[in-house]
Each structure stands twice: as structure tokens, then as C-alpha cells.
Write a protein that holds these residues in place. Structure first.
Motif, short mmCIF file in Angstrom:
data_model
loop_
_atom_site.label_atom_id
_atom_site.label_comp_id
_atom_site.label_asym_id
_atom_site.label_seq_id
_atom_site.Cartn_x
_atom_site.Cartn_y
_atom_site.Cartn_z
N GLY A 1 0.81 -1.22 0.00
CA GLY A 1 0.00 0.00 0.00
C GLY A 1 0.84 1.26 0.00
O GLY A 1 0.43 2.29 -0.55
N ILE B 1 -2.61 7.36 -1.00
CA ILE B 1 -2.36 7.05 0.40
C ILE B 1 -3.12 8.00 1.32
O ILE B 1 -3.70 7.59 2.34
N THR C 1 -2.78 2.97 3.83
CA THR C 1 -1.87 1.95 3.31
C THR C 1 -2.27 0.53 3.69
O THR C 1 -1.68 -0.43 3.18
N TRP D 1 -5.24 -0.96 3.22
CA TRP D 1 -6.34 -1.52 2.45
C TRP D 1 -5.99 -2.80 1.68
O TRP D 1 -6.87 -3.65 1.48
N PRO D 2 -4.72 -3.01 1.22
CA PRO D 2 -4.44 -4.29 0.55
C PRO D 2 -4.71 -5.50 1.44
O PRO D 2 -5.10 -6.57 0.94
#
Length: 375
Positions: free
Chosen positions: A305, A313, A318, A320-321
Motif C-alpha cells: 500500500g 495514500i 496503506t 487496504w491491501p
């Protein structure tokens, strides 16, 4: 007769495998303590637990003794083996294999008790998955309390530190299950589901109640209910969108698990959303600082992220993945558990789904409650 014999042979094979692994591990630790115990068992498994229990940056083994360091630079400069609180890839693989062996053993036990073929067991165990995460938060809360104020101190607090807490929860749940089956067999209740779910719900309520007392009686614990609201609403929304998408475009994915698949997706959505909220948005929701990820996979995905442009961002953070991977993995699991698996091995399928939900909901509940109580 053939089926019974095959079942007994499978149980013997399982028992022999467990015994062989135990003898190899214990024997190796006794014969080669430096290499097997301190270099492997302590380094990757027990050392991180003790370091966490001592609230240390790391634990270092040298010259026959263990020291606990509170300075990160000193930890980096220390000679191996150095154990840090949290997980490593080695420990996560080891715990996964241990879990699979344990599940096989439980399947054999359920078969002998003649329970667990239907899906009621899955739902009756749901409160325990929440309770495990809440119980882990208690140890987080005790870290900032004096020995007099903390209900559990070292070494007993190691029982509720990851991953030892999984074994503690296994023992508690097993005791509750056996007691519930005994109540059914004695005629005190028609089904073992209700007392089993009742015990888990009571333990969860007591733990949350104790955390609430700490929030209003100590300076170490605070109360931020908006965190829980945001995580639960966000996870439910993500689950609904995922479920509706699957139902519309690939309904065959849900045919095996049915409504249990919805619980699987929701459990991992809670874990993913709790990470996003705790790591990227805790400050905005009233906490003094964002949470720090402990799992190596989580840290790696946050690194992914961080590679996106700064405007992205700033907009979505960061973490969210990790949420995306959790949802994709959950849908994949639901798809793998087709109707044939439940027809051939219903007990093992149900227990595997329980473990899969616990792996998501346990850490997710912990992250959510840590932020909620400002720990």
C-alpha cells in the motif's frame, strides 16, 4: 466393519504422528538444547511469548541465560537468537500445522461422541471466536497496570498471549463442549448447542464487562465506542457487497457453505476493516496514535500500500491491501468448501470452517477492542 477398522487405523496413524513429533521435539531439545530448544523452539515460539509477557522490545539468549531489552537499537545489535514479540513466518507455519493436527484429533473425538455432523456446532461456537479476541485484549490492558491492579501477571499472563491463547481457548472450548454433551446425555437439556453457546456468550460478556470497568477505573484504559461502530458497520457493509456480488455473478460459490459462508466472509471482513481503521484512521477517530501491525504478512501488505502515489495514500491509507486479500481469501475458502466436502467429511469441514473463522475473527476482535479501549 471395514469403515470402523479404517477409522481406527486413521486414529492410530494420527496418534503415532503426534507421538513421533513430540518425541523428536522433546528429545532434540534435551540432547541438543542450544540448537533445538534455544535455536528453534525458544527463538521462534516461546521467546516471543515471554518477551510480550514482559513488555520488552525483545528477549535475547546468550551464555545460558535470557535477558529482556527495552531498547530497539540494542535488540538489533544483539547476537542471535533474538526473539521479538509477535509472529514470524516460521512460527505461523508451525502453528498452522499444529492447528491441523489438533483439528484431526477433535474430529476423532466428535466421532466418538457422535456430535458435530450438523451445522449447529458451527453457530454454537461463534461466541468463543469473539471471546478469544476479547480475552487477548485483557492482557494488553494488564501491560500498563501495576501487579496489584492486574488480575493476571507473569507467568500466568502467557496463557492469554498469542499464540498460547489459542491453546487456552482450545482447552476452554473443549471443556465447555464436553460439559454440554454431558448435560444433553443426562437429560438436562435436549441439545448441547444451547449450553455450549451460553457458556461462550457468558465468558464474552464477562470479559467485555471487565474491560469496561477498567476503562472507567484506570488511566491505562479508555473508551472509544466509535471504533467498534465503524469497524462493525464497515465489515458488515463489505460483507453485504461481497455476498451480493457472489450471489449475483457466481452463486455456485455459496452452495456448499450456505449461510456459514456469510459468517466466514464477515469474520475476515472484521479483521481487514479493523486493521484499516486501527492502522490508518485511529487518530482521526480519537485515539492518540495509530496501531502498529504485528503479523509479517500484514506488514508486507502495508508495504504494498505504501508504494501507491501519495494522493492515494492520503485518501485510503496503506492498510487496504490487507482487507482486499482477506476478502478474496475468504471467498476462495467458501468456494472450496463445496457440497461434496460436507457430504464426505461433515465434521472435519465444519471444524475447519470454525478454525478459519477464528483465525479471522480472533485477531480482528482484538484489534477492534484494542482501539476501542485505547490500549
Amino acid at each position: 466393519m471395514g469403515t470402523a477398522t479404517e477409522s481406527m487405523d486413521t486414529e492410530r496413524l494420527w496418534g503415532g504422528t503426534v507421538a513421533a513429533l513430540f518425541v523428536a521435539l522433546v528429545g532434540g531439545a534435551l540432547v541438543f538444547p542450544e540448537r533445538v530448544y534455544y535455536g528453534f523452539v525458544w527463538h521462534y515460539f516461546w521467546g516471543p511469548v515471554v518477551a510480550d509477557a514482559k513488555s520488552a522490545q525483545c528477549a535475547v539468549y546468550a551464555d545460558g541465560s535470557v535477558s529482556f531489552l527495552s531498547d530497539a537499537a540494542a535488540c538489533r545489535a544483539a547476537a542471535e537468537p533474538v526473539a521479538y514479540p509477535g509472529y514470524t513466518l516460521v512460527s505461523e507455519v508451525g502453528y498452522a500445522l499444529t492447528m491441523l493436527l489438533a483439528l484431526l484429533g477433535v474430529v476423532f473425538m466428535l466421532r466418538r461422541l457422535d456430535v458435530g455432523r450438523d451445522r449447529g456446532l458451527f453457530y454454537a461456537l461463534f461466541p468463543y471466536m469473539l471471546f478469544g479476541g476479547a480475552l487477548r485484549v485483557l492482557e494488553d490492558a494488564f501491560d500498563g497496570l501495576s501487579a496489584a491492579d492486574a488480575a493476571i501477571s507473569f507467568p500466568w499472563n502467557t496463557l492469554i498471549i498469542s499464540p498460547v491463547i489459542y491453546f487456552t481457548m482450545f482447552a476452554i472450548t473443549l471443556a465447555a463442549l464436553l460439559a454440554s454433551v454431558w448435560l444433553r446425555d443426562s437429560g438436562a437439556t435436549e441439545s448441547y448447542y444451547y449450553p455450549l453457546a451460553g457458556v461462550g456468550t457468558g465468558l464474552l460478556a464477562a470479559t467485555l464487562g471487565y474491560l469496561s470497568v477498567l476503562a472507567f477505573t484506570t488511566d491505562n484504559v479508555s473508551f472509544h465506542p466509535q471504533i467498534t461502530a465503524v469497524v462493525l458497520v464497515g465489515a458488515t457493509l463489505v460483507t453485504w457487497l461481497t455476498w451480493e456480488t457472489v450471489e449475483r455473478y457466481a452463486p455456485e460459490v455459496n452452495r456448499g457453505t450456505g449461510q456459514m459462508g456469510l459468517v466466514v466472509i464477515w469474520a475476515h471482513a472484521v479483521d481487514g476493516v479493523a486493521n484499516v481503521v486501527g492502522i490508518d484512521w485511529a487518530r482521526e477517530l480519537g485515539l492518540p496514535a495509530d496501531l502498529v501491525p504485528k503479523h509479517p504478512v500484514n506488514r508486507a501488505l502495508i508495504g504494498v500500500g505504501e508504494q501507491f502515489p501519495e494522493p492515494v495514500i492520503q485518501l485510503v491509507g496503506t492498510a487496504w491491501p490487507f482487507l482486499v486479500v482477506k476478502i478474496v481469501a475468504a471467498v476462495f475458502v467458501v468456494w472450496v468448501f463445496d457440497e461434496q466436502i460436507f457430504e464426505e467429511s461433515p465434521r472435519y469441514a465444519i471444524l475447519l470452517l470454525v478454525a478459519i473463522v477464528a483465525v479471522g475473527l480472533g485477531p480482528g476482535t482484538r484489534d477492534m477492542l484494542r482501539a476501542t479501549f485505547g490500549i
